[in-house]
Design a protein around this motif. Structure first.
Motif, short mmCIF file in Angstrom:
data_model
loop_
_atom_site.label_atom_id
_atom_site.label_comp_id
_atom_site.label_asym_id
_atom_site.label_seq_id
_atom_site.Cartn_x
_atom_site.Cartn_y
_atom_site.Cartn_z
N ASP A 66 -8.30 -5.06 -1.03
CA ASP A 66 -7.88 -5.54 0.19
C ASP A 66 -9.04 -5.20 1.02
N ASP A 92 -4.27 -2.33 -5.34
CA ASP A 92 -3.87 -2.73 -4.04
C ASP A 92 -4.39 -4.26 -3.81
N GLN A 142 -6.63 2.97 5.04
CA GLN A 142 -5.27 3.52 4.60
C GLN A 142 -5.02 4.09 2.96
N THR A 151 0.75 -1.27 -0.08
CA THR A 151 -0.03 -0.04 -0.12
C THR A 151 0.94 1.21 0.02
MG LIG Z 1 -1.75 -3.02 2.27
#
Ligand SMILES: [Mg+2]
Ligand SMILES: Nc1nc2c(ncn2[C@@H]2O[C@H](COP(=O)(O)OP(=O)(O)OP(=O)(O)O)[C@@H](O)[C@H]2O)c(=O)[nH]1
Length: 368
Positions: A200, A246, A209, A176
């Motif tokens: 994710d 991601d 995130q 990430t």
């Molecule tokens: Mg990650």
């Protein structure tokens, strides 16, 4: 000298074949274990022995017996075990400083056969330059490894065409963070339109995130949970030049979870899939990651956490080509937690400047 290579199921079988075909004056020059099949999968293990036989004009002299003992044992020598001969070969042929490098490489996790290949190439390289007995050995070693290194270069985007790049790899290696660094680099320096997709969804914190980075950089972002959602999500990103996907960290040992990941990625049809690996991992871990993620068909590797690694020798031995593995080209290296600064396009100079813990010191000594 007449040199031939033999392959057999065991060392004893190989030695017997050499004895029969080349006679008892033949010397063992090199021994290694080989496994066929891709990356050693589904393959058989066998032993490869390289043997040499001196020209008949030399074999009967006492000099030749002496020389045979320095290069390896003759097969007629009952007192020398093949294993010991192999060791004698690798320790007596190499120039003094290279012996020390051999030990350091092996300590860094490099297989003895790979260390020997690199060091023999180093000697040949130096000999080719007429410097067979002198420094700078570390530079020669670095050049020899550079020749085996494959570099993928950076991700190439074209304004107006949607280039799709996915990052896969084990948990916590920096996927990430690297996506954020790449997104910032392409948006700010290359002035490309970048969109993000995350699959994710396993942890809420993981989505948050990436969302935080998307907000700071003002990038469109989509969350995908099921394969059927992938194409519509990519469509919704609109007119972007680069889509960065991601993914959740997967254990290389979990076939089922890697299959799930592959199924999701197939729906995205990525142009490139980069396998992210940490430079701090052991060679055994890196090998299992390369094997475990093979179904995702990675096109390149990104090496993270170079700032925390004491040596790159093990990593380089894991990613360069060998008999069991075709090698994987490196695209980027990351060397810190700072977004967007701590990333660069993979290059031999950086990777090899940290070859061994005391590389810089060795270069100093070599140069003295
Ligand atoms: Mg990650
Ligand atoms: N020292 C160092 N730390 C890094 C680097 N890249 C990432 N990290 C740190 O590694 C930790 C994990 O980074 P993430 O980007 O969350 O890793 P990930 O692969 O996405 O992790 P999962 O999604 O849980 O699989 C964070 O603390 C990052 O700041 C690097 O190049 N050097």
């Amino acid at each position: 000298m007449h040199i031939r290579t033999f392959r057999a199921a065991s060392l004893q079988d190989a030695l017997e074949e050499i004895r029969q075909q080349m006679g008892t004056d033949a010397s063992v020059l090199h021994t290694r274990q080989v496994r066929d099949g891709w990356m050693g999968w589904l393959g058989r293990t066998y032993v490869e022995v390289t043997a040499g036989l001196r020209d008949s004009t030399h074999t009967s002299t006492s000099d030749s017996l002496h020389e045979d003992r320095t290069e390896g044992s003759t097969l007629g020598d009952e007192h020398e075990s093949p294993r010991r001969s192999m060791f004698m070969h690798s320790s007596s042929m190499l120039a003094g400083p290279l012996q020390a490098y051999r030990e350091q490489l092996i300590e860094a996790g490099v297989a003895a056969s790979t260390a020997d290949r690199w060091l023999q190439a180093t000697e040949s390289f130096a000999a080719g330059l007429g410097e067979s007995h002198g420094p700078p050995w570390m530079e020669h070693l670095q050049r020899s490894i550079t020749r085996e290194l494959r570099l993928a270069g950076p991700i190439r985007t074209q304004p107006g065409s949607k280039h799709i790049v996915a990052l896969v790899g084990p948990t916590g290696v920096g996927k990430t963070t690297t996506i954020a660094k790449l997104a910032a680099g392409f948006r700010i320096e290359e002035r490309r339109r970048v969109g993000l997709v995350t699959i994710d969804t396993f942890r809420i914190a993981a989505v948050q995130q990436l969302e935080a980075y998307a907000e700071i950089m003002d990038l469109p972002m989509e969350v995908v949970e099921k394969p059927a959602q992938m194409q519509p999500a990519i469509e919704r990103l609109g007119d972007v030049d680069l889509v960065l996907i991601d993914t959740a960290g997967r254990s290389p040992a979990s076939d089922a979870r890697i299959d799930q990941l592959v199924e999701l990625l197939q729906m995205a049809q990525p142009d490139e899939t980069h396998l992210v690996m940490a430079a701090t991992s052991s060679v055994a871990t890196l090998r299992s990651v390369l094997r475990g993620f093979a179904p995702a068909r990675p096109t390149a590797a990104i090496l993270t956490k170079l700032d925390e690694a004491t040596s790159t020798a093990g990593v380089l031995s894991a990613i360069t080509a060998s008999d069991q593995f075709p090698g994987i080209p490196m695209s980027y290296i990351t060397h810190g937690q700072q977004v967007p600064d701590d990333i660069q396009v993979a290059n031999a100079e950086t990777l090899l400047s940290r070859l061994m813990p005391n590389t810089l010191q060795s270069q100093h000594l070599d140069a003295a």
